[in-house]
Structure formats: C-alpha cells, structure tokens
Design a protein around this motif. Structure first.
Motif, mmCIF file in Angstrom:
data_model
loop_
_atom_site.group_PDB
_atom_site.id
_atom_site.type_symbol
_atom_site.label_atom_id
_atom_site.label_comp_id
_atom_site.label_asym_id
_atom_site.label_seq_id
_atom_site.Cartn_x
_atom_site.Cartn_y
_atom_site.Cartn_z
ATOM 1 N N MET A 65 5.574 118.605 86.562
ATOM 2 C CA MET A 65 4.115 118.700 86.577
ATOM 3 C C MET A 65 3.653 119.910 85.775
ATOM 4 O O MET A 65 2.705 119.827 84.996
ATOM 5 N N ILE A 66 4.331 121.040 85.943
ATOM 6 C CA ILE A 66 3.965 122.245 85.194
ATOM 7 C C ILE A 66 4.149 121.995 83.700
ATOM 8 O O ILE A 66 3.272 122.326 82.894
ATOM 9 N N GLU A 67 5.266 121.399 83.314
ATOM 10 C CA GLU A 67 5.502 121.096 81.896
ATOM 11 C C GLU A 67 4.430 120.160 81.348
ATOM 12 O O GLU A 67 3.926 120.358 80.249
ATOM 13 N N LYS A 68 4.099 119.133 82.105
ATOM 14 C CA LYS A 68 3.129 118.132 81.651
ATOM 15 C C LYS A 68 1.751 118.736 81.423
ATOM 16 O O LYS A 68 1.087 118.448 80.429
ATOM 17 N N HIS A 69 1.302 119.571 82.345
ATOM 18 C CA HIS A 69 -0.070 120.073 82.296
ATOM 19 C C HIS A 69 -0.224 121.452 81.665
ATOM 20 O O HIS A 69 -1.320 121.806 81.229
ATOM 21 N N TYR A 70 0.852 122.229 81.633
ATOM 22 C CA TYR A 70 0.742 123.600 81.137
ATOM 23 C C TYR A 70 1.746 123.923 80.037
ATOM 24 O O TYR A 70 1.688 125.002 79.453
ATOM 25 N N GLY A 71 2.671 123.028 79.770
ATOM 26 C CA GLY A 71 3.732 123.278 78.795
ATOM 27 C C GLY A 71 3.212 123.601 77.408
ATOM 28 O O GLY A 71 3.807 124.399 76.678
ATOM 29 N N HIS A 72 2.083 123.006 77.035
ATOM 30 C CA HIS A 72 1.520 123.271 75.706
ATOM 31 C C HIS A 72 1.152 124.739 75.520
ATOM 32 O O HIS A 72 1.053 125.215 74.398
ATOM 33 N N LEU A 73 0.973 125.442 76.609
ATOM 34 C CA LEU A 73 0.618 126.861 76.518
ATOM 35 C C LEU A 73 1.796 127.712 76.060
ATOM 36 O O LEU A 73 1.621 128.868 75.695
ATOM 37 N N ARG A 74 3.000 127.133 76.109
ATOM 38 C CA ARG A 74 4.207 127.855 75.686
ATOM 39 C C ARG A 74 4.843 127.225 74.455
ATOM 40 O O ARG A 74 6.047 127.297 74.262
ATOM 41 N N ALA A 75 4.046 126.617 73.605
ATOM 42 C CA ALA A 75 4.563 125.968 72.397
ATOM 43 C C ALA A 75 5.309 126.961 71.512
ATOM 44 O O ALA A 75 6.221 126.586 70.778
ATOM 45 N N ASP A 76 4.962 128.219 71.605
ATOM 46 C CA ASP A 76 5.600 129.254 70.794
ATOM 47 C C ASP A 76 6.939 129.724 71.369
ATOM 48 O O ASP A 76 7.684 130.439 70.717
ATOM 49 N N HIS A 77 7.262 129.303 72.560
ATOM 50 C CA HIS A 77 8.449 129.796 73.261
ATOM 51 C C HIS A 77 9.737 129.507 72.483
ATOM 52 O O HIS A 77 10.587 130.392 72.330
ATOM 53 N N ALA A 78 9.901 128.290 71.998
ATOM 54 C CA ALA A 78 11.120 127.933 71.267
ATOM 55 C C ALA A 78 11.228 128.740 69.981
ATOM 56 O O ALA A 78 12.309 129.245 69.645
ATOM 57 N N ALA A 79 10.125 128.895 69.267
ATOM 58 C CA ALA A 79 10.144 129.659 68.026
ATOM 59 C C ALA A 79 10.515 131.122 68.291
ATOM 60 O O ALA A 79 11.292 131.722 67.534
ATOM 61 N N GLU A 80 9.987 131.682 69.351
ATOM 62 C CA GLU A 80 10.306 133.072 69.702
ATOM 63 C C GLU A 80 11.783 133.217 70.054
ATOM 64 O O GLU A 80 12.432 134.187 69.654
ATOM 65 N N ALA A 81 12.313 132.257 70.799
ATOM 66 C CA ALA A 81 13.720 132.312 71.178
ATOM 67 C C ALA A 81 14.626 132.222 69.955
ATOM 68 O O ALA A 81 15.610 132.959 69.840
ATOM 69 N N LEU A 82 14.303 131.313 69.037
ATOM 70 C CA LEU A 82 15.102 131.190 67.814
ATOM 71 C C LEU A 82 15.013 132.428 66.942
ATOM 72 O O LEU A 82 15.994 132.840 66.333
#
Length: 87
Positions: A65-82
C-alpha cells in the motif's frame, strides 16, 4: 492496539471529538481530519528517506500500500543508490 481512556476500543466515530479538540489545541485549521495528518506524516517519512517497511509498520498497513500510494515520492531513490556505488 490502543484503547480509549475508558478502556473501550476505538471505532470509526470515537476519535472524531478528540481529534477536533487536538487540532484546535494545536492551532490547526478547523477542517483538519485524522486522515490529513496520517497522509502528511506518511508523506514526510517517505520523502525523508525512511524505509518503506518501517513506514508501513508505523502506519499499520502493508508495504504494498505504501509503495502504491507513496512510492512515486522516492523515484530518485534508485538513482541515488546507484550514484553511491563505486563502479
């Protein structure tokens, strides 16, 4: 999980008056409802970088549910990790 001061379980109507009183005491707008505070808190936690499992646990819901409704707020997370990887 939490009981009212009387020991009774909370239900959908029991929190309305205490919520209005708490919002007024905090100087929040008259239209503030519990859902607004829940959504704002979850948004702040996700944007602040707290892992989604912990956000889900704190809010009493599932990661999906958190991913579905709020996941877009962390779209930068993968780029930051890489970007942190030394390739």
């Amino acid at each position: 999980m939490f009981a009212q001061a009387s020991g009774k379980a909370w239900n959908k109507d029991a929190w309305k008056k205490p919520m209005k009183a708490a919002a007024a005491a905090a100087g929040l707008p008259a239209g503030t409802v519990l859902y607004t505070l829940l959504h704002s808190t979850i948004t702040d936690l996700v944007v602040g970088g707290l892992d989604l499992l912990t956000v889900a646990q704190l809010s009493g819901t599932c990661v999906e549910m958190i991913e579905k409704h709020y996941g877009h707020l962390r779209a930068d997370h993968a780029a930051e990790a890489l970007a942190k990887l030394a390739l």
